[in-house]
Motif scaffolding. Structure first.
Motif, short mmCIF file in Angstrom:
data_model
loop_
_atom_site.label_atom_id
_atom_site.label_comp_id
_atom_site.label_asym_id
_atom_site.label_seq_id
_atom_site.Cartn_x
_atom_site.Cartn_y
_atom_site.Cartn_z
N MET A 434 0.83 -1.20 0.00
CA MET A 434 0.00 0.00 0.00
C MET A 434 0.87 1.26 0.00
O MET A 434 0.52 2.25 -0.68
N LEU A 435 1.98 1.25 0.73
CA LEU A 435 2.86 2.43 0.72
C LEU A 435 3.45 2.67 -0.67
O LEU A 435 3.54 3.82 -1.13
N ARG A 436 3.81 1.60 -1.35
CA ARG A 436 4.33 1.76 -2.71
C ARG A 436 3.22 2.26 -3.64
O ARG A 436 3.47 3.05 -4.56
N SER A 437 1.98 1.84 -3.40
CA SER A 437 0.86 2.31 -4.22
C SER A 437 0.61 3.80 -3.99
O SER A 437 0.32 4.55 -4.94
N LEU A 438 0.74 4.26 -2.75
CA LEU A 438 0.61 5.69 -2.47
C LEU A 438 1.71 6.49 -3.19
O LEU A 438 1.46 7.58 -3.69
N HIS A 439 2.91 5.91 -3.24
CA HIS A 439 3.99 6.58 -3.97
C HIS A 439 3.68 6.64 -5.46
O HIS A 439 3.85 7.68 -6.12
N TYR A 440 3.18 5.54 -5.99
CA TYR A 440 2.83 5.50 -7.42
C TYR A 440 1.79 6.55 -7.76
O TYR A 440 1.90 7.27 -8.75
N VAL A 441 0.75 6.64 -6.93
CA VAL A 441 -0.32 7.58 -7.26
C VAL A 441 0.17 9.01 -7.12
O VAL A 441 -0.25 9.90 -7.88
N SER A 442 1.09 9.26 -6.18
CA SER A 442 1.61 10.62 -6.02
C SER A 442 2.43 11.05 -7.23
O SER A 442 2.47 12.24 -7.57
N ARG A 443 3.08 10.10 -7.89
CA ARG A 443 3.88 10.43 -9.08
C ARG A 443 3.04 10.41 -10.35
O ARG A 443 3.35 11.11 -11.32
N SER A 444 1.95 9.64 -10.35
CA SER A 444 1.15 9.49 -11.57
C SER A 444 0.39 10.76 -11.92
O SER A 444 -0.03 10.94 -13.07
N VAL A 445 0.17 11.64 -10.94
CA VAL A 445 -0.59 12.87 -11.22
C VAL A 445 0.27 13.94 -11.86
O VAL A 445 -0.23 14.99 -12.27
N LEU A 446 1.59 13.69 -11.96
CA LEU A 446 2.50 14.67 -12.55
C LEU A 446 2.69 14.38 -14.03
O LEU A 446 2.72 13.21 -14.45
N GLY A 447 2.82 15.38 -14.84
CA GLY A 447 3.07 15.19 -16.26
C GLY A 447 4.51 14.77 -16.53
O GLY A 447 5.31 14.59 -15.61
N SER A 448 4.84 14.63 -17.80
CA SER A 448 6.20 14.21 -18.16
C SER A 448 7.24 15.27 -17.82
O SER A 448 8.40 14.96 -17.57
#
Length: 531
Positions: A434-448
């Motif tokens: 779950m902690l890794r998933s929170l990290h993923y979602v925090s980065r996924s909202v950023l553009g390239s």
């Protein structure tokens, strides 16, 4: 629907109900093997199939439709052998349809009838036919063993306590709809009350998703999982059980946790009116409540999974120093394999991710020391091992209309064999996911090419949310059975699980989504920064 120019031909004699005999002669195996690589649920696209055979065929139906009978349909098990010597089983629900009636992804082969036949028909994936969905649902009215091509008892129907209640809540006239959001399995939705999940890749043994659902059936009052309705079961020729499908109550929802969290977080990151922290704005308040709720519900899930000390499949057992040593060795082996893959693919990385990839490779010795240091610092095997979710992330939960959460899909990591997915682990395994998933979602909202201020804002949210999630989890765990290591050991062991998960992600992204490879690379470097 347009005509598909590449459909293979399946030659049939007799009538449609004779399909099993054609399948066992090899014709059906040929066309199914040709169809399978184009399916999203087929997970071995990079491997070469050298042989396939139909292992069993189970008639289903017919059913009444439009004043007459439609069917029968068939559940077919295909045994596939690969160049590397391994084998897999796949489930094919099969039906027939008029040529060109269904979309191309449903169409398996053009049927060529020898002698007299209906003509202009196709072999299709039966889950695209509403009539087959109704035929599968009708099976649950007949608990016990049903006859199939391998003889009496080759197909079994299990019904759970909640089945009658769930069935009464559905209309017999509801037309099932194939749910399009899955990859490894296929599900049919019956109105707003029932979901039938068909497992595509089959392994001998009771599927952990069904096993956990049966165990937690008494815990439905806490509403942390979808209610279980029953299952369709088969057998291998050696008599080993196979789980074909699982019936569950449908959970009304606002989407899965990943989509809900990502959409809300993106609004919070882009919100420029409420300061430099997501938490200071209205979207931050919603996110904070959800993170705390997930942490609390995760603890409730773990306490429920550990509730019966008499059940050998679920009873907690002590986490030993030998267990920790095995974990560290497995992480070390995965690290060597994954970093070799990273080095081979360094030139393929996106330009923005390559510097982090180079840095990770330069610091491999530090990572080796990191897991060794964690053990030497006092991980002595404290706490307990329990049955965990095993593939725990935001996509494995639903957000209800009341913004509560319900957990899904207890199969574990799909690539692992069932025996390994059923193994007990420290509850920290799920926390790391779950902690890794929170990290993923925090980065996924950023553009390239994200704005630096937005990047910082998103990262701060991740750090704050990780702390909130763990705090809510630990607080709730204090009111139940003591399953965790001492506080001094928790974070050392959690670091090892986090590295294990990040390595798994890195390997996956290198193989499937190179544009996302920067996320696990940052995760690995963050672990080094916190050592």
């Amino acid at each position: 629907m347009s005509e598909s120019p590449s459909l293979p031909v399946l030659s049939l004699s007799g009538s449609w109900k004779d399909l099993p005999h054609t399948g066992l002669s090899g014709e059906l195996a040929r066309v199914l093997s040709a169809y399978m690589p184009g399916c999203r649920w087929f997970g071995s696209k990079s491997r070469e199939i050298v042989f396939s055979e139909v292992e069993s065929v189970h008639p289903v139906g017919p059913v009444r439709s439009g004043g007459g009978e439609v069917g029968p349909f068939f559940l077919c098990v295909l045994l596939v052998s690969y160049r590397d010597g391994t084998t897999e089983r796949y489930l094919f629900p099969l039906g027939q349809s008029a040529s060109g009636r269904l979309e191309s992804k449903a169409r398996i082969a053009r049927i060529e009838w020898r002698g007299e036949g209906p003509g202009n028909t196709e072999l299709v994936d039966g889950l695209y036919l509403p009539e087959m969905g109704r035929a599968l649902l009708d099976l649950f009215g007949r608990s016990g063993a049903l006859s199939g091509e391998q003889g009496e008892g080759s197909l079994g129907i299990l019904t759970a306590e909640a089945f009658d209640r769930l069935r009464r809540s559905s209309s017999p006239d509801e037309e099932p709809v194939l749910f399009r959001g899955e990859q490894s399995n296929s599900s049919l939705l019956f109105g707003g009350s029932l979901m039938l999940k068909c497992f595509r890749r089959l392994e001998p043994g009771i599927n952990p998703d069904l096993e956990v659902g049966m165990f937690l059936e008494e815990e439905t009052r806490s509403r942390i999982i979808a209610p279980l309705g029953g299952a369709i079961l088969g057998k291998t020729p050696a008599g080993e059980p196979l789980t074909f499908a699982m019936l569950q109550g449908f959970v009304a929802n606002r989407g899965d946790g990943w989509s809900w969290m990502r959409d809300t977080l993106k609004k919070g990151v882009l919100d420029s009116e409420h300061g430099e922290r997501v938490s200071s704005g209205p979207f931050g308040e919603k996110l904070s409540r959800m993170v705390l709720r997930i942490g609390t519900r995760t603890a409730e899930l773990h306490q429920s999974l550990a509730r019966d000390p008499e059940d050998p499949d679920f009873a907690p057992v002590p986490l030993t120093p030998e267990d920790v040593g095995e974990l560290v060795r497995s992480v070390g082996a995965r690290m060597e394999k994954t970093f070799a893959l990273l080095e081979r693919n360094l030139d393929r990385l996106p330009p923005e991710a390559r510097p982090d990839g180079e840095t990770v490779l330069e610091r491999v010795s530090e990572l080796r020391g990191l897991i060794g240091l964690r053990v030497q610092s006092g991980i002595l095997g404290e706490g307990y091992k329990i049955r965990c979710h095993g593939d725990f992330h935001l996509g494995q939960l639903l957000v209800t209309p009341e913004e509560d959460v319900v957990f899904l899909d207890f199969e574990g990591e799909p690539a692992l064999p069932i025996a390994e997915r059923r193994r007990k682990s420290s509850p920290l395994l799920d926390l790391a996911g779950m902690l890794r998933s929170l990290h993923y979602v925090s980065r996924s909202v950023l553009g390239s090419s994200p704005d630096p201020a937005e990047t910082l804002k998103s990262h701060r949210w991740f750090v704050e949310s990780s702390e909130s999630y763990l705090s809510a989890y630990f607080r709730k765990m204090e009111s139940g059975r003591d399953l965790l290591p001492s506080r001094g050991s928790i974070f050392r062991l959690l670091t090892v699980y986090l590295l294990r998960k990040a390595l798994y992600e890195l390997e996956y992204e290198l193989d499937n989504r190179p544009d996302w490879v920067g996320i696990p690379l940052v995760g690995i470097l963050t672990l080094l920064a916190e050592r």
